[in-house]
Scaffold this active site. Structure first.
Site, PDB file in Angstrom:
ATOM      1  NE  ARG A 173      -3.323  -7.543  -6.597  1.00  0.00           N
ATOM      2  CZ  ARG A 173      -2.785  -6.335  -6.760  1.00  0.00           C
ATOM      3  NH1 ARG A 173      -1.778  -5.949  -6.010  1.00  0.00           N
ATOM      4  NH2 ARG A 173      -3.260  -5.521  -7.662  1.00  0.00           N
ATOM      5  NE  ARG A 180      -0.289  -0.765 -14.483  1.00  0.00           N
ATOM      6  CZ  ARG A 180      -0.784  -0.888 -13.250  1.00  0.00           C
ATOM      7  NH1 ARG A 180      -0.621   0.094 -12.380  1.00  0.00           N
ATOM      8  NH2 ARG A 180      -1.426  -1.977 -12.900  1.00  0.00           N
TER       9      ARG A 180
HETATM   10  P1  ATP Z   1      -3.515   0.203  -8.090  1.00  0.00           P
HETATM   11  O1  ATP Z   1      -4.006   0.807  -9.337  1.00  0.00           O
HETATM   12  O2  ATP Z   1      -4.467   0.498  -6.932  1.00  0.00           O
HETATM   13  O3  ATP Z   1      -2.128   0.576  -7.758  1.00  0.00           O
HETATM   14  P2  ATP Z   1      -3.469  -2.333  -9.527  1.00  0.00           P
HETATM   15  O4  ATP Z   1      -4.168  -3.611  -9.152  1.00  0.00           O
HETATM   16  O5  ATP Z   1      -3.994  -1.641 -10.722  1.00  0.00           O
HETATM   17  O6  ATP Z   1      -3.525  -1.399  -8.258  1.00  0.00           O
HETATM   18  P3  ATP Z   1      -0.713  -3.227  -9.182  1.00  0.00           P
HETATM   19  O7  ATP Z   1      -0.872  -3.310  -7.721  1.00  0.00           O
HETATM   20  O8  ATP Z   1       0.346  -2.370  -9.703  1.00  0.00           O
HETATM   21  O9  ATP Z   1      -2.002  -2.640  -9.900  1.00  0.00           O
HETATM   22  O10 ATP Z   1      -0.572  -4.738  -9.719  1.00  0.00           O
HETATM   23  C1  ATP Z   1      -0.446  -5.037 -11.095  1.00  0.00           C
HETATM   24  C2  ATP Z   1      -0.429  -6.554 -11.294  1.00  0.00           C
HETATM   25  O11 ATP Z   1       0.725  -7.129 -10.662  1.00  0.00           O
HETATM   26  C3  ATP Z   1      -1.615  -7.326 -10.697  1.00  0.00           C
HETATM   27  O12 ATP Z   1      -2.746  -7.320 -11.543  1.00  0.00           O
HETATM   28  C4  ATP Z   1      -0.986  -8.735 -10.539  1.00  0.00           C
HETATM   29  O13 ATP Z   1      -0.935  -9.418 -11.766  1.00  0.00           O
HETATM   30  C5  ATP Z   1       0.446  -8.425 -10.118  1.00  0.00           C
HETATM   31  N1  ATP Z   1       0.568  -8.380  -8.639  1.00  0.00           N
HETATM   32  C6  ATP Z   1       0.817  -7.269  -7.890  1.00  0.00           C
HETATM   33  N2  ATP Z   1       0.836  -7.574  -6.584  1.00  0.00           N
HETATM   34  C7  ATP Z   1       0.567  -8.906  -6.492  1.00  0.00           C
HETATM   35  C8  ATP Z   1       0.419  -9.820  -5.411  1.00  0.00           C
HETATM   36  N3  ATP Z   1       0.533  -9.428  -4.134  1.00  0.00           N
HETATM   37  N4  ATP Z   1       0.147 -11.119  -5.695  1.00  0.00           N
HETATM   38  C9  ATP Z   1       0.038 -11.533  -6.938  1.00  0.00           C
HETATM   39  N5  ATP Z   1       0.140 -10.729  -8.019  1.00  0.00           N
HETATM   40  C10 ATP Z   1       0.408  -9.428  -7.799  1.00  0.00           C
HETATM   41 MG    MG Z   2      -0.324   0.238  -7.831  1.00  0.00          MG
END
Ligand code: ATP
Ligand code: MG
Length: 189
Positions: free
Chosen positions: A89, A134
């Site tokens: 990310r 969530r």
């Molecule tokens: P999606 O809905 O497409 O699955 P999302 O952004 O809603 O994606 P997650 O990928 O589950 O949700 O991530 C949730 C949170 O976890 C992010 O907002 C961040 O705070 C943290 N996070 C997840 N992956 C990373 C990463 N690679 N680096 C830093 N923080 C992360």
């Molecule tokens: Mg996700």
């Protein structure tokens, strides 16, 4: 081994599409968001630190997610590859992934990018908030910060993977099945 990066803004449908992808290509699904949520649910020290950042819509530190990914690479056996959902990310995470893989004599196979407009991000996350509960989906200010964080820190990866010739963009607007078929088509190429 195949190493797919599943890329896209929050709420693009990465988690939704990952299931079909891992089944079809015998991959191990690694979602950093899910791994972090299980740390929170288990009440670990790491989870407690991550919770405040996640609930505010900020990223957790690069080293934290990099460590989680490397631990999975070291422990998961008997798969044909990995599907990285929500990682990398940041550019630093992308470089760390490159290094981790090159130490294993491996490299990223493709970056599959699910693209949806910001307005749809808000709409989909508002719907999901009612279904999944969530904390980071509940408040629109937090969703706005996640979108802002995506544009600032994550979007530069598009140019990064384009430069490497690995970027495959998929229109993420449509039914789950329509998007899934577009993904499979891109993966067959
Ligand atoms: P999606 O809905 O497409 O699955 P999302 O952004 O809603 O994606 P997650 O990928 O589950 O949700 O991530 C949730 C949170 O976890 C992010 O907002 C961040 O705070 C943290 N996070 C997840 N992956 C990373 C990463 N690679 N680096 C830093 N923080 C992360
Ligand atoms: Mg996700």
């Amino acid at each position: 081994m195949k190493y797919y990066v599943l890329f896209g803004p929050p709420g693009a449908g990465k988690g939704t599409q990952a299931g079909a992808m891992v089944e079809r290509y015998k991959l191990c699904h690694i979602s950093t968001g899910e791994l972090l949520r299980s740390e929170i649910a288990a009440g670990t020290e790491l989870g407690a630190k991550a919770k405040a950042l996640i609930d505010a819509g900020n990223l957790v530190p690069d080293e934290v997610v990099e460590g989680m990914i490397e631990a999975k690479f070291n422990s998961v056996k008997n798969v044909e590859g990995f599907l990285l959902d929500g990682f990398p990310r940041t550019l630093a995470q992308a470089d760390a992934l490159k290094d981790m893989l090159s130490r294993r004599g491996e490299s990223v196979t493709a970056c599959i990018s699910l693209m949806i407009p910001d307005a749809l991000v808000h709409e989909r996350i508002a719907n999901r908030a009612k279904l999944e509960g969530r904390a980071d989906d509940a408040r629109d200010e937090v969703v706005s910060n996640r979108v802002k964080t995506y544009h600032e820190k994550t979007e530069p990866l598009i140019a990064y993977y384009k430069a490497a010739g690995l970027y495959r963009e998929i229109d993420g607007v449509g039914t789950i099945e329509e998007v899934r078929n577009r993904i499979f088509e891109a993966m067959e190429k």
